[in-house]
Motif scaffolding. Structure first.
Motif, PDB file in Angstrom:
ATOM      1  N   HIS A 101       0.818  -1.213   0.000  1.00  0.00           N
ATOM      2  CA  HIS A 101       0.000   0.000   0.000  1.00  0.00           C
ATOM      3  C   HIS A 101       0.850   1.260   0.000  1.00  0.00           C
ATOM      4  CE1 HIS A 101      -4.003  -1.822   0.590  1.00  0.00           C
ATOM      5  NE2 HIS A 101      -3.369  -2.746   1.283  1.00  0.00           N
ATOM      6  N   PHE A 102       2.093   1.146   0.444  1.00  0.00           N
ATOM      7  CA  PHE A 102       2.943   2.329   0.559  1.00  0.00           C
ATOM      8  C   PHE A 102       3.874   2.508  -0.641  1.00  0.00           C
ATOM      9  CE2 PHE A 102       1.930   1.141   4.962  1.00  0.00           C
ATOM     10  CZ  PHE A 102       1.330   2.322   5.377  1.00  0.00           C
ATOM     11  N   LEU A 103       3.776   1.640  -1.647  1.00  0.00           N
ATOM     12  CA  LEU A 103       4.608   1.798  -2.836  1.00  0.00           C
ATOM     13  C   LEU A 103       4.374   3.136  -3.551  1.00  0.00           C
ATOM     14  CD1 LEU A 103       4.665  -1.776  -4.438  1.00  0.00           C
ATOM     15  CD2 LEU A 103       6.498  -0.593  -3.207  1.00  0.00           C
ATOM     16  N   PRO A 104       3.106   3.596  -3.684  1.00  0.00           N
ATOM     17  CA  PRO A 104       2.919   4.922  -4.303  1.00  0.00           C
ATOM     18  C   PRO A 104       3.632   6.038  -3.556  1.00  0.00           C
ATOM     19  CG  PRO A 104       0.846   3.720  -4.266  1.00  0.00           C
ATOM     20  CD  PRO A 104       1.807   2.932  -3.432  1.00  0.00           C
ATOM     21  N   ALA A 105       3.748   5.912  -2.241  1.00  0.00           N
ATOM     22  CA  ALA A 105       4.438   6.952  -1.465  1.00  0.00           C
ATOM     23  C   ALA A 105       5.914   7.012  -1.832  1.00  0.00           C
ATOM     24  CB  ALA A 105       4.275   6.685   0.027  1.00  0.00           C
TER      25      ALA A 105
END
Length: 338
Positions: A101-105
């Motif tokens: 879920h934090f890959l876009p960040a």
């Protein structure tokens, strides 16, 4: 508008500390340490955003074009999702897959601000649609927590409005947008703090309602026998005296799954498991306060199964309507009249 934004940015920094303390004290979140960790990440991110907003609005410091700001924008929505998911869905931690879920960040740090800002709001909108669907599934339970649903609904619509403005306002009037964005985050902290004060144990109660909204897990459970055994464990073995007693441990003693135990207590006793345990602990505390008048009040709370002084005082006031000290004074002679 500018002054109000500055006020809310300062409030948010202190509000984040209050909510963080509540996360650590929430007994229901002990079962989901990753969710609690996501909650702390969310608070850190929102506090950082508010600090950068304050520096931009008050001192015109250009933190809004820093990679850290863009990464924070993309971190808030998934962190919120991972915090709320166990409450609304009862979904267990997914382990390392949650990190996806934090890959876009991570990628956001390499994007220009003009691209990152609308994309972050698109991502937030997707998670908000999921949240709205989860809240809608609880519509049949709304009579149980009207105030909570109203405040959560206000938070939802404030976030939705900010998201919609984020698609076109920053390019036209950036100071106005970031003032509104700062106020929206501050309102979120304010309303969340109100919920924590007015409705302790909210996460557990919503989780119970969410499980009721889904299919029952008690199809093959002998509910009367399970309830009788639960009562025996409380009254004879006094398991509630263990401050580390968790939903999982108690469910194992009953040969049930955690969700089954939660549904059993909620559907047959009309309360959450955390409330059920608090009532037993407070009952034990009232006995010790009267029978052991020389024992310190804090010692009574610890000996009754509470894990901290704040949990003891909060539960005692919630159930008896008074503090432990006042209860002892009122019942010192065995009768309020004597």
């Amino acid at each position: 508008m500018h002054a109000l934004a500055i006020l809310f940015s300062g409030y948010s920094l202190f509000g984040a500390l209050v909510v963080a303390m509540a996360l650590f004290a929430d007994e229901d979140l002990r079962e989901t340490p990753r969710a609690r960790g996501a909650g702390l990440v969310l608070l850190l991110v929102l506090a950082s955003l508010q600090l950068m907003h304050f520096l931009y609005l008050q001192y015109h410091a250009d933190w809004l074009h820093a990679p850290a700001y863009r990464m924070a924008l993309f971190t808030a929505a998934p962190a919120f999702y991972l915090l709320v998911r166990p409450v609304l869905l009862g979904s267990p931690d997914a382990g390392r897959r949650d990190l996806l879920h934090f890959l876009p960040a991570l990628a956001a740090g390499f994007l220009p601000m003009e691209t990152a800002l609308p994309l972050s709001f698109l991502l937030g909108a997707a998670y908000m649609i999921w949240l709205g669907h989860g809240l809608w599934s609880l519509r049949r339970q709304r009579h149980r927590f009207r105030l909570e649903m109203i405040l959560l609904g206000i938070i939802f619509f404030v976030a939705l409005g900010t998201t919609l403005l984020g698609f076109y306002l920053p390019a036209r009037n950036a100071p106005l947008f970031f003032s509104l964005y700062t106020i929206a985050i501050g309102l979120g902290f304010l309303l969340t703090s109100m919920l924590l004060v007015l409705r302790p144990g909210l996460s557990g109660n919503i989780a119970e309602a969410a499980r009721e909204a889904r299919a029952s897990t008690l199809g093959r459970v002998d509910c009367p026998a399970a309830l009788k055994e639960l009562q025996r464990l409380m009254e004879e073995e006094k398991l509630f005296l263990d401050p580390e007693l968790s939903l999982g441990k108690l469910a194992a003693r009953l040969s049930l799954g955690p969700h089954q135990l939660s549904e059993l207590v909620n559907s047959h006793l009309g309360k959450s498991l955390s409330r059920y345990l608090r009532e037993y602990r407070v009952k034990e505390a009232t006995r010790l306060l009267v029978e052991k008048p020389s024992r310190a009040v804090l010692s009574v709370g610890m000996d009754s199964g509470f894990s901290s002084q704040s949990n003891f005082y909060e539960a005692f006031r919630e159930i008896t309507g008074m503090t432990p000290g006042n209860y002892r004074k009122l019942h010192r002679s065995g009768s309020p009249e004597s």
